[in-house]
Design a protein around this motif. Sequence first.
Motif, PDB file in Angstrom:
ATOM      1  N   GLU A 273       0.820  -1.216   0.000  1.00 43.87           N
ATOM      2  CA  GLU A 273       0.000   0.000   0.000  1.00 43.87           C
ATOM      3  C   GLU A 273       0.852   1.263   0.000  1.00 43.87           C
ATOM      4  OE1 GLU A 273      -4.339  -0.366   1.914  1.00 43.87           O
ATOM      5  OE2 GLU A 273      -2.743  -0.887   3.327  1.00 43.87           O
ATOM      6  N   SER A 274       1.977   1.213   0.693  1.00 42.93           N
ATOM      7  CA  SER A 274       2.805   2.418   0.830  1.00 42.93           C
ATOM      8  C   SER A 274       3.639   2.714  -0.411  1.00 42.93           C
ATOM      9  CB  SER A 274       3.715   2.295   2.056  1.00 42.93           C
ATOM     10  OG  SER A 274       4.611   1.204   1.905  1.00 42.93           O
ATOM     11  N   VAL A 275       3.856   1.711  -1.273  1.00 44.19           N
ATOM     12  CA  VAL A 275       4.735   1.923  -2.434  1.00 44.19           C
ATOM     13  C   VAL A 275       4.019   1.760  -3.775  1.00 44.19           C
ATOM     14  CG1 VAL A 275       6.707   1.088  -1.095  1.00 44.19           C
ATOM     15  CG2 VAL A 275       5.515  -0.478  -2.632  1.00 44.19           C
ATOM     16  N   ILE A 276       2.750   1.353  -3.750  1.00 41.49           N
ATOM     17  CA  ILE A 276       2.075   0.967  -4.986  1.00 41.49           C
ATOM     18  C   ILE A 276       2.029   2.084  -6.017  1.00 41.49           C
ATOM     19  CG2 ILE A 276      -0.251   1.611  -4.217  1.00 41.49           C
ATOM     20  CD1 ILE A 276       0.657  -1.546  -6.218  1.00 41.49           C
ATOM     21  N   SER A 277       2.008   3.326  -5.575  1.00 42.77           N
ATOM     22  CA  SER A 277       1.944   4.446  -6.521  1.00 42.77           C
ATOM     23  C   SER A 277       3.304   5.098  -6.752  1.00 42.77           C
ATOM     24  CB  SER A 277       0.953   5.505  -6.013  1.00 42.77           C
ATOM     25  OG  SER A 277       1.351   5.985  -4.741  1.00 42.77           O
ATOM     26  N   GLY A 278       4.368   4.464  -6.264  1.00 51.42           N
ATOM     27  CA  GLY A 278       5.699   5.031  -6.406  1.00 51.42           C
ATOM     28  C   GLY A 278       6.221   5.001  -7.830  1.00 51.42           C
ATOM     29  N   PHE A 327      -4.852  -8.705  -0.130  1.00 45.91           N
ATOM     30  CA  PHE A 327      -3.717  -8.387  -1.005  1.00 45.91           C
ATOM     31  C   PHE A 327      -3.483  -6.900  -1.206  1.00 45.91           C
ATOM     32  CE2 PHE A 327      -5.135 -12.617  -2.171  1.00 45.91           C
ATOM     33  CZ  PHE A 327      -3.951 -13.319  -2.115  1.00 45.91           C
ATOM     34  N   LYS A 328      -4.224  -6.084  -0.483  1.00 42.16           N
ATOM     35  CA  LYS A 328      -4.049  -4.636  -0.605  1.00 42.16           C
ATOM     36  C   LYS A 328      -4.183  -4.175  -2.064  1.00 42.16           C
ATOM     37  CE  LYS A 328      -2.986  -5.023   3.720  1.00 42.16           C
ATOM     38  NZ  LYS A 328      -4.039  -4.819   4.743  1.00 42.16           N
ATOM     39  N   GLY A 329      -5.002  -4.887  -2.824  1.00 44.94           N
ATOM     40  CA  GLY A 329      -5.242  -4.508  -4.220  1.00 44.94           C
ATOM     41  C   GLY A 329      -4.318  -5.166  -5.219  1.00 44.94           C
ATOM     42  N   ALA A 330      -3.322  -5.936  -4.764  1.00 51.27           N
ATOM     43  CA  ALA A 330      -2.355  -6.546  -5.689  1.00 51.27           C
ATOM     44  C   ALA A 330      -2.854  -7.908  -6.178  1.00 51.27           C
ATOM     45  CB  ALA A 330      -1.001  -6.690  -5.017  1.00 51.27           C
ATOM     46  N   ALA A 331      -4.081  -7.922  -6.650  1.00 50.02           N
ATOM     47  CA  ALA A 331      -4.718  -9.097  -7.241  1.00 50.02           C
ATOM     48  C   ALA A 331      -5.985  -8.576  -7.893  1.00 50.02           C
ATOM     49  CB  ALA A 331      -5.027 -10.151  -6.188  1.00 50.02           C
ATOM     50  N   PHE A 511      -7.073 -13.769  -9.370  1.00 45.37           N
ATOM     51  CA  PHE A 511      -5.824 -13.915 -10.111  1.00 45.37           C
ATOM     52  C   PHE A 511      -4.787 -13.050  -9.415  1.00 45.37           C
ATOM     53  CE2 PHE A 511      -9.109 -14.175 -13.589  1.00 45.37           C
ATOM     54  CZ  PHE A 511      -9.015 -15.546 -13.774  1.00 45.37           C
ATOM     55  N   THR A 512      -3.575 -13.561  -9.266  1.00 44.00           N
ATOM     56  CA  THR A 512      -2.573 -12.825  -8.500  1.00 44.00           C
ATOM     57  C   THR A 512      -1.691 -11.947  -9.372  1.00 44.00           C
ATOM     58  OG1 THR A 512      -1.052 -14.710  -8.604  1.00 44.00           O
ATOM     59  CG2 THR A 512      -2.469 -14.539  -6.662  1.00 44.00           C
ATOM     60  N   GLN A 513      -1.143 -10.950  -8.738  1.00 47.03           N
ATOM     61  CA  GLN A 513      -0.162 -10.052  -9.343  1.00 47.03           C
ATOM     62  C   GLN A 513       1.055  -9.976  -8.425  1.00 47.03           C
ATOM     63  OE1 GLN A 513      -2.957  -6.665  -9.538  1.00 47.03           O
ATOM     64  NE2 GLN A 513      -2.616  -6.665 -11.743  1.00 47.03           N
ATOM     65  N   ASN A 514       2.179  -9.618  -8.976  1.00 45.65           N
ATOM     66  CA  ASN A 514       3.376  -9.414  -8.174  1.00 45.65           C
ATOM     67  C   ASN A 514       3.778  -7.949  -8.263  1.00 45.65           C
ATOM     68  OD1 ASN A 514       5.479 -10.361  -6.486  1.00 45.65           O
ATOM     69  ND2 ASN A 514       6.895 -10.269  -8.204  1.00 45.65           N
ATOM     70  N   VAL A 515       4.041  -7.347  -7.132  1.00 45.35           N
ATOM     71  CA  VAL A 515       4.467  -5.948  -7.069  1.00 45.35           C
ATOM     72  C   VAL A 515       5.966  -5.916  -6.791  1.00 45.35           C
ATOM     73  CG1 VAL A 515       4.181  -3.732  -5.896  1.00 45.35           C
ATOM     74  CG2 VAL A 515       2.200  -5.232  -6.246  1.00 45.35           C
ATOM     75  N   TRP A 516       6.695  -5.152  -7.584  1.00 43.21           N
ATOM     76  CA  TRP A 516       8.143  -5.087  -7.418  1.00 43.21           C
ATOM     77  C   TRP A 516       8.633  -3.682  -7.721  1.00 43.21           C
ATOM     78  CZ3 TRP A 516      11.670  -5.238 -11.915  1.00 43.21           C
ATOM     79  CH2 TRP A 516      10.994  -5.222 -13.142  1.00 43.21           C
ATOM     80  N   VAL A 517       9.847  -3.406  -7.328  1.00 45.21           N
ATOM     81  CA  VAL A 517      10.460  -2.098  -7.556  1.00 45.21           C
ATOM     82  C   VAL A 517      11.773  -2.295  -8.289  1.00 45.21           C
ATOM     83  CG1 VAL A 517       9.393  -0.844  -5.648  1.00 45.21           C
ATOM     84  CG2 VAL A 517      11.439  -2.220  -5.228  1.00 45.21           C
ATOM     85  N   LYS A 518      12.127  -1.307  -9.111  1.00 48.13           N
ATOM     86  CA  LYS A 518      13.412  -1.364  -9.817  1.00 48.13           C
ATOM     87  C   LYS A 518      13.957   0.042  -9.984  1.00 48.13           C
ATOM     88  CE  LYS A 518      12.033  -0.988 -14.687  1.00 48.13           C
ATOM     89  NZ  LYS A 518      12.923   0.154 -14.980  1.00 48.13           N
ATOM     90  N   LYS A 519      15.250   0.110 -10.201  1.00 48.16           N
ATOM     91  CA  LYS A 519      15.880   1.396 -10.478  1.00 48.16           C
ATOM     92  C   LYS A 519      15.384   1.907 -11.822  1.00 48.16           C
ATOM     93  CE  LYS A 519      20.115   0.547  -7.823  1.00 48.16           C
ATOM     94  NZ  LYS A 519      21.592   0.393  -7.893  1.00 48.16           N
ATOM     95  N   SER A 520      15.145   3.195 -11.909  1.00 52.29           N
ATOM     96  CA  SER A 520      14.560   3.770 -13.123  1.00 52.29           C
ATOM     97  C   SER A 520      15.467   3.614 -14.336  1.00 52.29           C
ATOM     98  CB  SER A 520      14.241   5.249 -12.898  1.00 52.29           C
ATOM     99  OG  SER A 520      15.411   5.960 -12.511  1.00 52.29           O
ATOM    100  N   GLU A 521      16.782   3.557 -14.117  1.00 46.61           N
ATOM    101  CA  GLU A 521      17.701   3.448 -15.254  1.00 46.61           C
ATOM    102  C   GLU A 521      17.801   2.021 -15.801  1.00 46.61           C
ATOM    103  OE1 GLU A 521      20.394   3.697 -11.516  1.00 46.61           O
ATOM    104  OE2 GLU A 521      18.448   4.471 -12.211  1.00 46.61           O
ATOM    105  N   LEU A 522      17.262   1.046 -15.074  1.00 46.71           N
ATOM    106  CA  LEU A 522      17.294  -0.349 -15.529  1.00 46.71           C
ATOM    107  C   LEU A 522      16.204  -0.565 -16.579  1.00 46.71           C
ATOM    108  CD1 LEU A 522      18.283  -3.262 -15.387  1.00 46.71           C
ATOM    109  CD2 LEU A 522      16.817  -3.590 -13.378  1.00 46.71           C
ATOM    110  N   GLN A 523      16.617  -0.947 -17.770  1.00 46.11           N
ATOM    111  CA  GLN A 523      15.693  -1.105 -18.893  1.00 46.11           C
ATOM    112  C   GLN A 523      15.718  -2.549 -19.409  1.00 46.11           C
ATOM    113  OE1 GLN A 523      13.888   1.823 -20.136  1.00 46.11           O
ATOM    114  NE2 GLN A 523      14.709   2.539 -18.180  1.00 46.11           N
ATOM    115  N   ASN A 524      14.616  -2.941 -20.064  1.00 46.58           N
ATOM    116  CA  ASN A 524      14.514  -4.242 -20.752  1.00 46.58           C
ATOM    117  C   ASN A 524      14.603  -5.447 -19.823  1.00 46.58           C
ATOM    118  OD1 ASN A 524      14.090  -3.104 -23.224  1.00 46.58           O
ATOM    119  ND2 ASN A 524      15.812  -4.088 -24.237  1.00 46.58           N
ATOM    120  N   LEU A 525      14.299  -5.266 -18.562  1.00 44.79           N
ATOM    121  CA  LEU A 525      14.173  -6.393 -17.651  1.00 44.79           C
ATOM    122  C   LEU A 525      12.717  -6.835 -17.672  1.00 44.79           C
ATOM    123  CD1 LEU A 525      15.528  -8.152 -15.358  1.00 44.79           C
ATOM    124  CD2 LEU A 525      14.471  -6.541 -13.767  1.00 44.79           C
TER     125      LEU A 525
END
Length: 544
Positions: A273-278, A327-331, A511-525
């Motif tokens: 919930e705290s990072v979903i809109s990041g 799931f705090k909306g992550a599904a 149906f499930t979803q996975n929430v993850w974070v990545k560095k903005s400069e990382l592309q094509n992952l």
Amino acid sequence: MTKKRILSLFIILFLMGSLILQGCAPSGESTSKGSQLKFSITTDLATLDPQHMTDSYSFSIANALYEGLVRVHDGRVLPGIASSWDVSDDKLTYTFHLRDAVWSDGSKVTAYDFEYAIKRLLDPKTASNYAFIGYYILNGEEFNTGKISDPEMVGVKALDDKTLKITLKAPTKYFDGLLGMASFMPVKKDFVERMGDKFGTDADKALYNGPFVLKEWKHEQELVLVKNPNYWNKDEIKLDEVRVYIIGDKNTAYQMFEKGQVDFADVPEALIESVISGENTQKYNTGRVYFIRYNMKSKDKPWLANENFRKAIGYALDREDFIKMAFKGAAYPATRFIPPDVNGVEKKFVHEFPMEYYPSKADVTKAKEYLSKAMQELGISEANKLGFELMVDDTSGTKTGVEIIQDMLRKNLGIDIEVKTVTFKERLQRMRKGEYEVMITRWGPDYNDPMTYLEYWLPDENMKNSGWEDQIYDGMIKNAGKETDFKKRAEIMFEAEKYLLDKAPMVPLYFTQNVWVKKSELQNLVRAPIGGVDIDFVYAFFKK
């Protein structure tokens, strides 16, 4: 295909798409001459032996270390070691033409390496848990199960160093995509035989023909991959090194991301919930469907065998409210059994065959109508006598929100249920033995086609413990398997899905979803399991 359905309860395999695109993957522009990617996985790899791999992390690493006849990237089937292939008019024979490629010891990759690998996968002496994936090949199942003993009868044949012929037992729309999975990766016979039981147990106990080679493997600590200078498509590989840490705790891995120690990480459920809109937050569909499964053999709960009772439960549940709590909306609500990302003939299956069988919000009126019919059929006059034990395991958000299911059934139908939480392992054991009344369980795709979901309900070991067998449904699935017209095949599968929901051996939940974070400069992952491996970093790069 019994092994497949049992095994995939332990793992969530995520296999391949079906759109063929000729040529290499699109080039990613990188401003740096070289770079290092860092991330973590929760467990060490069990093996680097392609024919013995079973877990998603091994598949992800294998995707970088090996290359099959094709490469699947972001749902697209690209040429791999095979530069091109021909398909016969009856869609049964594939002829692959191999490019010049070498192993990490400098020897040539040949069609004989592929023939050996696929027959090794199917050889009962190998005892591969993923042998089932080769059952699409002519006599693959017969060889694996001992009905025939001559491997020459299996429909895989190297015609020369550069030509491989594979013959199927029936047309299979998604077969080209399947060939990108680890089980079909080539291995070199003399090296495998020389290594024996040690093959694939350490970095120097395997040969590699993919974009990367494994430089170092510190068991239970980390893996270090470096770019393969002899890979045929090396110019498209932008990363010089990939460092994979083995971190068992999801919270620790996320903290490493916050400290800049890794370049991406999954988000723990408590923080969603705290990072979903990041800005750096990403979300993807896993292809996994969760559903309520009934034990219709339960002697002291005859209502579990009643079709109308089971459908009453399906309409009484408010899937949206459940997802918000668990799931705090992550599904997202499963109003049918086939997830929205699964391929159809030309578009996604759910777009070609739209349906909303169950509502996202509870339909209490309809639920009570079905309950009334069930009670009349059962000769029961009071709803509070229709209770049951609902079993859940401790590995997902389901255990967090299961109380709301209790409240919904009590409020909407007057039914009281008990919740029993067990470990994931115990739930699987109880399911196989039929030692449950009702449970929440799940299924993930072995390949990108509706059949991977529909086959689950065939009468094998997995279903017999539930007591549900239906010859009409079985016939639909068999007819779809034999149909050579892919449009007609899809129509049959849609009718089978509707029939399954009508008979209600299960009730889909979400149906499930996975929430993850990545560095903005990382592309094509790419993180899209239903269209490939869970973590596809082969064409990743850092943009600066």
